[in-house]
Design an enzyme around this catalytic site. Structure first.
Site, PDB file in Angstrom:
ATOM      1  N   TYR A   1       1.063  -1.045  -0.018  1.00  0.00           N
ATOM      2  CA  TYR A   1       0.006  -0.017  -0.094  1.00  0.00           C
ATOM      3  C   TYR A   1       0.931   1.272   0.076  1.00  0.00           C
ATOM      4  CZ  TYR A   1      -3.129   3.453   1.598  1.00  0.00           C
ATOM      5  OH  TYR A   1      -4.118   4.792   1.887  1.00  0.00           O
TER       6      TYR A   1
ATOM      7  N   GLU B   1     -11.861   5.927   3.995  1.00  0.00           N
ATOM      8  CA  GLU B   1     -11.336   6.651   5.188  1.00  0.00           C
ATOM      9  C   GLU B   1     -12.375   7.180   6.467  1.00  0.00           C
ATOM     10  OE1 GLU B   1      -8.174   7.692   6.304  1.00  0.00           O
ATOM     11  OE2 GLU B   1      -7.268   7.251   4.226  1.00  0.00           O
TER      12      GLU B   1
ATOM     13  N   TRP C   1      -5.758   1.499   9.854  1.00  0.00           N
ATOM     14  CA  TRP C   1      -5.613   1.613   8.509  1.00  0.00           C
ATOM     15  C   TRP C   1      -5.485   0.178   8.007  1.00  0.00           C
ATOM     16  CZ3 TRP C   1      -8.555   3.774   4.966  1.00  0.00           C
ATOM     17  CH2 TRP C   1      -8.476   3.460   3.466  1.00  0.00           C
TER      18      TRP C   1
END
Length: 192
Positions: free
Chosen positions: A20, A42, A50
């Site tokens: 990522y 988000e 995350w």
């Protein structure tokens, strides 16, 4: 680790996080649908890490019709109830319903001025290079993220407070917050 492979410390050694970081985080993104997906994810991340979202991203995509705003804008209580039963996503009624409201807002903005243009105008169309020397200089929000949050809320988005908006801005390259000792800092400077 070679200089070429120095990374932000937050990604650690988890292969999913490393991929990522290397392939997505901080790269200037202008595709409106991809921006919509990232903004919604988000919002789902609020209160979580995350990596939790990354590990479930494909399940989210399947559950939310590949984040197609035209489809999601039509969804309501039946879909909410179905999604609340899906263990592969974050089962939070408010965030699920916010996704549908966000899809309707996206469609209105896209028709009026383009969703990417709406977002990127908050940084003058170019990434802000923060020139972070180290992680201790990291911030959770900025004047730009406060303004973006306010604008998104005025359009009907939810779960887009200034901190979420700032994390989104980092993720989509509106802000280059790779520390200067991360090999990707200079790469993202030239990608703007």
């Amino acid at each position: 680790m070679s200089d070429e492979n120095r990374r932000c410390p937050w990604c650690g050694s988890d292969p999913l996080y490393v991929a990522y970081h290397d392939d997505e985080w901080g790269r200037p993104l202008h595709d409106p649908r991809a921006l919509f997906e990232c903004l919604i994810l988000e919002g789902f991340q609020a209160g979580l890490s995350w990596i939790t979202i990354l590990r479930r991203r494909e399940t989210f995509r399947a559950a939310f019709a590949k984040f197609d705003p035209a489809v999601l804008a039509e969804w309501g209580e039946d879909e909410t109830l179905r999604l609340l039963q899906d263990p592969g996503i974050i089962r939070h009624r408010g965030k699920i319903e916010a996704t549908f409201a966000g899809a309707r807002a996206y469609l209105a903005i896209e028709a009026r001025e383009g969703f990417a243009n709406f977002l990127w105008k908050h940084v003058g169309g170019q990434p802000i290079d923060r020139q972070l020397g180290n992680v201790g200089q990291a911030v959770a929000q900025s004047a730009e993220s406060v303004a973006l949050s306010k604008a998104l809320k005025a359009e009907g988005f939810k779960f887009v407070g200034p901190t979420i908006s700032y994390a989104f801005m980092q993720a989509v390259g509106m802000v280059n917050d790779h520390p200067i000792d991360c090999a990707w800092h200079d790469k993202m400077r030239s990608a703007g």
